[in-house]
Design a protein around this motif. Sequence first.
Motif, PDB file in Angstrom:
ATOM      1  N   THR A  10       0.825  -1.202   0.000  1.00 12.26           N
ATOM      2  CA  THR A  10       0.000   0.000   0.000  1.00 12.26           C
ATOM      3  C   THR A  10       0.858   1.250   0.000  1.00 12.26           C
ATOM      4  O   THR A  10       2.062   1.192   0.123  1.00 12.26           O
ATOM      5  CB  THR A  10      -0.926   0.034   1.217  1.00 12.26           C
ATOM      6  OG1 THR A  10      -0.112  -0.014   2.384  1.00 12.26           O
ATOM      7  CG2 THR A  10      -1.893  -1.115   1.204  1.00 12.26           C
ATOM      8  N   GLY A  11       0.204   2.378  -0.080  1.00 15.65           N
ATOM      9  CA  GLY A  11       0.903   3.654  -0.027  1.00 15.65           C
ATOM     10  C   GLY A  11       1.435   4.091  -1.372  1.00 15.65           C
ATOM     11  O   GLY A  11       2.309   4.938  -1.450  1.00 15.65           O
ATOM     12  N   GLY A  12       0.880   3.533  -2.432  1.00 11.84           N
ATOM     13  CA  GLY A  12       1.329   3.866  -3.766  1.00 11.84           C
ATOM     14  C   GLY A  12       0.701   5.150  -4.283  1.00 11.84           C
ATOM     15  O   GLY A  12       0.228   5.986  -3.522  1.00 11.84           O
ATOM     16  N   ARG A  13       0.670   5.265  -5.576  1.00 12.15           N
ATOM     17  CA  ARG A  13       0.073   6.437  -6.223  1.00 12.15           C
ATOM     18  C   ARG A  13      -1.398   6.554  -5.849  1.00 12.15           C
ATOM     19  O   ARG A  13      -2.051   5.565  -5.590  1.00 12.15           O
ATOM     20  CB  ARG A  13       0.178   6.292  -7.740  1.00 12.15           C
ATOM     21  CG  ARG A  13       1.594   6.283  -8.236  1.00 12.15           C
ATOM     22  CD  ARG A  13       1.574   5.993  -9.719  1.00 12.15           C
ATOM     23  NE  ARG A  13       2.909   5.918 -10.238  1.00 12.15           N
ATOM     24  CZ  ARG A  13       3.461   6.860 -11.001  1.00 12.15           C
ATOM     25  NH1 ARG A  13       2.782   7.922 -11.332  1.00 12.15           N
ATOM     26  NH2 ARG A  13       4.689   6.734 -11.431  1.00 12.15           N
ATOM     27  N   PRO A  14      -1.926   7.766  -5.873  1.00 14.77           N
ATOM     28  CA  PRO A  14      -3.348   7.939  -5.570  1.00 14.77           C
ATOM     29  C   PRO A  14      -4.227   7.531  -6.755  1.00 14.77           C
ATOM     30  O   PRO A  14      -3.830   7.643  -7.905  1.00 14.77           O
ATOM     31  CB  PRO A  14      -3.470   9.432  -5.285  1.00 14.77           C
ATOM     32  CG  PRO A  14      -2.342  10.056  -6.030  1.00 14.77           C
ATOM     33  CD  PRO A  14      -1.234   9.038  -6.016  1.00 14.77           C
ATOM     34  N   PRO A  21      -5.037   5.868  -1.782  1.00 13.93           N
ATOM     35  CA  PRO A  21      -3.794   5.208  -2.205  1.00 13.93           C
ATOM     36  C   PRO A  21      -4.092   3.857  -2.858  1.00 13.93           C
ATOM     37  O   PRO A  21      -4.897   3.087  -2.352  1.00 13.93           O
ATOM     38  CB  PRO A  21      -3.017   4.999  -0.907  1.00 13.93           C
ATOM     39  CG  PRO A  21      -3.728   5.743   0.143  1.00 13.93           C
ATOM     40  CD  PRO A  21      -5.100   6.065  -0.345  1.00 13.93           C
ATOM     41  N   LEU A  22      -3.455   3.618  -3.991  1.00 11.77           N
ATOM     42  CA  LEU A  22      -3.612   2.348  -4.677  1.00 11.77           C
ATOM     43  C   LEU A  22      -2.726   1.308  -4.021  1.00 11.77           C
ATOM     44  O   LEU A  22      -1.700   1.639  -3.432  1.00 11.77           O
ATOM     45  CB  LEU A  22      -3.208   2.486  -6.148  1.00 11.77           C
ATOM     46  CG  LEU A  22      -3.990   3.486  -6.980  1.00 11.77           C
ATOM     47  CD1 LEU A  22      -3.397   3.562  -8.380  1.00 11.77           C
ATOM     48  CD2 LEU A  22      -5.456   3.140  -7.044  1.00 11.77           C
ATOM     49  N   PRO A  32      -9.181   0.675  -3.446  1.00 10.77           N
ATOM     50  CA  PRO A  32     -10.148   0.002  -2.588  1.00 10.77           C
ATOM     51  C   PRO A  32     -11.598   0.387  -2.911  1.00 10.77           C
ATOM     52  O   PRO A  32     -12.520  -0.352  -2.599  1.00 10.77           O
ATOM     53  CB  PRO A  32      -9.766   0.433  -1.174  1.00 10.77           C
ATOM     54  CG  PRO A  32      -8.805   1.547  -1.316  1.00 10.77           C
ATOM     55  CD  PRO A  32      -8.264   1.526  -2.702  1.00 10.77           C
ATOM     56  N   GLN A  33     -11.816   1.523  -3.557  1.00 11.75           N
ATOM     57  CA  GLN A  33     -13.167   1.969  -3.912  1.00 11.75           C
ATOM     58  C   GLN A  33     -13.584   1.563  -5.331  1.00 11.75           C
ATOM     59  O   GLN A  33     -14.737   1.279  -5.576  1.00 11.75           O
ATOM     60  CB  GLN A  33     -13.256   3.499  -3.806  1.00 11.75           C
ATOM     61  CG  GLN A  33     -12.927   4.046  -2.449  1.00 11.75           C
ATOM     62  CD  GLN A  33     -13.936   3.624  -1.404  1.00 11.75           C
ATOM     63  OE1 GLN A  33     -15.135   3.587  -1.661  1.00 11.75           O
ATOM     64  NE2 GLN A  33     -13.463   3.291  -0.221  1.00 11.75           N
TER      65      GLN A  33
END
Length: 45
Positions: A10-14, A21-22, A32-33
């Motif tokens: 986690t914590g990748g690009r938005p 975060p992707l 996640p959405q």
Amino acid sequence: MAADDDSRETGGRPCPQCGEPLYKRHCKYVCPQHGVVYDCSDTFW
């Protein structure tokens, strides 16, 4: 600790749609959405 198919990075690009975060899973970038947003064959980012 054993790696499994459900591990996430986690914590990748938005996400371009919502900004969450992707996370990367099996050569795919997943929101996640919104589900899969990019895969590793996408060359546009």
